[in-house]
Structures are given as C-alpha cells and as structure tokens.
Design an enzyme around this catalytic site. Sequence first.
Site, PDB file in Angstrom:
ATOM      1  N   TYR A  78      -7.667  15.877  -7.945  1.00  0.00           N
ATOM      2  CA  TYR A  78      -6.891  14.950  -8.765  1.00  0.00           C
ATOM      3  C   TYR A  78      -5.918  15.661  -9.714  1.00  0.00           C
ATOM      4  O   TYR A  78      -4.725  15.320  -9.748  1.00  0.00           O
ATOM      5  CB  TYR A  78      -7.825  14.015  -9.547  1.00  0.00           C
ATOM      6  N   SER A  80      -0.246  12.597 -16.068  1.00  0.00           N
ATOM      7  CA  SER A  80      -1.538  12.727 -16.739  1.00  0.00           C
ATOM      8  C   SER A  80      -1.580  14.037 -17.502  1.00  0.00           C
ATOM      9  O   SER A  80      -0.934  15.022 -17.106  1.00  0.00           O
ATOM     10  CB  SER A  80      -2.679  12.698 -15.720  1.00  0.00           C
ATOM     11  N   ASP A  86       0.880  -1.167   0.000  1.00  0.00           N
ATOM     12  CA  ASP A  86       0.000   0.000   0.000  1.00  0.00           C
ATOM     13  C   ASP A  86       0.912   1.210   0.000  1.00  0.00           C
ATOM     14  O   ASP A  86       1.535   1.533   1.025  1.00  0.00           O
ATOM     15  CB  ASP A  86      -0.900  -0.012   1.233  1.00  0.00           C
ATOM     16  N   LYS A 130      -1.620  15.507  -9.806  1.00  0.00           N
ATOM     17  CA  LYS A 130      -0.807  15.173 -10.965  1.00  0.00           C
ATOM     18  C   LYS A 130       0.159  16.299 -11.316  1.00  0.00           C
ATOM     19  O   LYS A 130       1.287  16.048 -11.747  1.00  0.00           O
ATOM     20  CB  LYS A 130      -1.710  14.830 -12.153  1.00  0.00           C
TER      21      LYS A 130
END
Length: 246
Positions: free
Chosen positions: A158, A143, A63, A162
Amino acid sequence: MDRWAGKVAVVTGASAGIGAAIAKQLARNGMVVAGLARRVDKIKELAEGLEDCEGKLHAVECDVSKEESVVSAFAWIQENLGSVNVLVNNAGITKESSLIDGSLEDWRAVFDVNVLGLCLCTREAVRLMRENGEEGVVININSLTAERVPFIPGFAVYPASKRSITALAQTLTHELTGTRIRVTSISPGLVATEFMASYSTFSEEAMAAFPSLDPEDVAAAVAYILSCGPNVVVQNIVLRPLGESW
C-alpha cells in the site's frame, strides 16, 4: 469557489469516506459532480440528501481497475455533462498482506486501483479538459504513507502504491506544461473512515484511541485548492491530525 459554479467535477471512490465528503462539498459549492464508484447505490443515497444544493451529484457506476469501465464512465460524462473541469482521484483500496508471504493477487489488486486506475481516470479526464481549453485541476488524494511508512502489520504494498502517485503527479505536471491544467496532491495522515477498519489490528476501539482527521477535513482542502487563483499551483497539502506522532 464562485468561478467553479456549474462546472463539472469527477470524484472517484465517491460512495463513502473521503470521496463522499468531497462529492458533497463540491455539490454544495455549486458544481455538477459525477461521483464514480462500484457501489453506485450509495452515491444515489448521497444525491438524495443534496437536492437543496446549488450543484448536483450524479451517480456513475465505475470500476477504476477496469479500462472499459473507466472509458464508459467518461463517455457518459461527456455525453450528459459536456466535459470535465476538475478530477479528484480518490479511489483507493488496501489488502491486508505482507511482502514475505503475501499473494500476487492481493498486490496486483492494490496497484490496479491505486495506481493504474488513477492513470486511466487521469487520461480520460485530461483528454476532455484539453478539448474544452478551459481551466482544469487534477487533485490526487495521496497519503502520508507515501513519505513515511508506519509500522503497521499488513500494509505490504500500500505505501508503495501511494509513493507511485507522488511520481505520477510530477510526470503529469511535466506533460501538461503549456496548458491551463494544474496538478496537486493532498496527503492526509490517519482519516477516520471504514478504510483502516479493514485491518485486523485496527478494531473500532483501537481506531478511536488514535488521533485522526475527519473526511470533511480533506474535503475542505479540496475546496481550498479550487479557491486559489488559476495562476497558483498548490503542489501538495499535507494534513495531519493534532497529536499524530509517526
């Protein structure tokens, strides 16, 4: 890719989607791959389908949002595989949320995996790379949202997570000056995986209507980066599906 045969690659988030495609690509190219993920059973299933490959895929439970789990995973890699030559930071999550009424718990979960998890894995991998003194490569799966934020309800933090990866790659490049370790990023547009399907606005039918990349397209970019000579730094590869307009 021949010079990487028998070398060790670590791929985070290797249980599905882009990570699984990369792990398979590298194993087929003769590398010894440590696939890190929480769903370790999924990686074991992938490994069973790669028995005829020149390389090998090892399933390592990890993890990345938990430091003790990352340290334990890399200790296993060092003890059983020897070192690390390539790190692919692919693990990432998203939580459908918003900035105006979202929860700290959701925001923190995204940064814990996408940013701090990447930092932890990079720290442990680079330590082993520097010890072995060989050629090394750190590849961050970024991304297109790091540069352009699309109007997608629920994206919240999000894109910011990135964009952090872009800055971290530049910082790491500075810190590794004088070593044989290169840092690069791959920034894809929409990729057809279960990742985006977690958003309520993206049904299976809606996803099928958008131009998209396949996970194997990203894996091919990883292979290209590794095929370049040790004197070549591919700073960033941007992958966009044909017809994508945002």
